[in-house]
Design an enzyme around this catalytic site. Structure first.
Site, PDB file in Angstrom:
ATOM      1  N   ASP A  96       0.872 130.389  59.333  1.00 47.52           N
ATOM      2  CA  ASP A  96       1.827 131.487  59.486  1.00 47.52           C
ATOM      3  C   ASP A  96       2.973 131.178  58.534  1.00 47.52           C
ATOM      4  OD1 ASP A  96       3.034 133.788  60.622  1.00 47.52           O
ATOM      5  OD2 ASP A  96       4.227 132.537  61.951  1.00 47.52           O
ATOM      6  N   ASP A  98       6.665 132.752  57.208  1.00 48.40           N
ATOM      7  CA  ASP A  98       7.709 133.758  57.363  1.00 48.40           C
ATOM      8  C   ASP A  98       8.817 133.533  56.345  1.00 48.40           C
ATOM      9  OD1 ASP A  98       6.647 135.134  59.589  1.00 48.40           O
ATOM     10  OD2 ASP A  98       7.434 133.621  60.957  1.00 48.40           O
TER      11      ASP A  98
END
Length: 161
Positions: A96, A98
């Protein structure tokens, strides 16, 4: 070149290898250079139940890419690691990535909000970010990252590896 802070996390497979490999992929994005990498942190899942803890880190990059171009490049790295749905949350994941901060810009677009709208609530983001950017000022609330970590109410465990 724009200074951009990223948060990376993995809770599937070989987490450390996943993070290192994703950082290597980020370094291959055109007109982008990895400048700093925080320590790795073992963290409890946030916002959903899972038996798999995350390994997280923060990364400072410098890039000439525009925010939407960078998001597209980072999303393609996530997809390479098996992310199937657009920005799904509450699921275990191999990687992930971000965008936390992009210079001191405030961006509110359909598919991108910068600064990351929930970064101040998440110890697993603030601990590694504070390690490499403690004096950086959050462009919305005007507080240093180190102060945001001090006042963060998140009680989930974050353990430096």
């Amino acid at each position: 070149m724009n200074k951009v802070y990223l948060s990376l996390g993995s809770n599937c497979g070989n987490k450390e290898e996943n993070l290192n490999s994703a950082i290597e992929e980020i370094s291959k994005i055109k007109n982008t250079e990895v400048k700093k990498i925080s320590s790795k942190y073992l963290t409890e899942p946030y916002g959903y139940e899972s038996s798999q803890w995350f390994l997280n880190c923060a990364v400072l990059i410098e890039t000439s890419l525009l925010p939407d171009e960078l998001l597209e490049a980072l999303s393609s790295i996530e997809k390479k690691y098996g992310r199937t749905k657009e920005r799904e949350s509450g699921k275990d994941r191999t990687i992930d990535i971000d965008i936390l901060l992009y210079e001191n810009k405030i961006i509110n677009e359909r598919n991108l909000e910068v600064p990351h709208p929930r970064m101040c609530e998440r110890r697993f983001v603030l601990e590694p970010l504070s390690e490499i950017a403690s004096e950086i000022i959050h462009p919305v609330n005007g507080k240093k990252i180190s102060h945001l970590l001090q006042i963060c109410k998140d009680s989930k465990k974050v353990l430096k590896k």
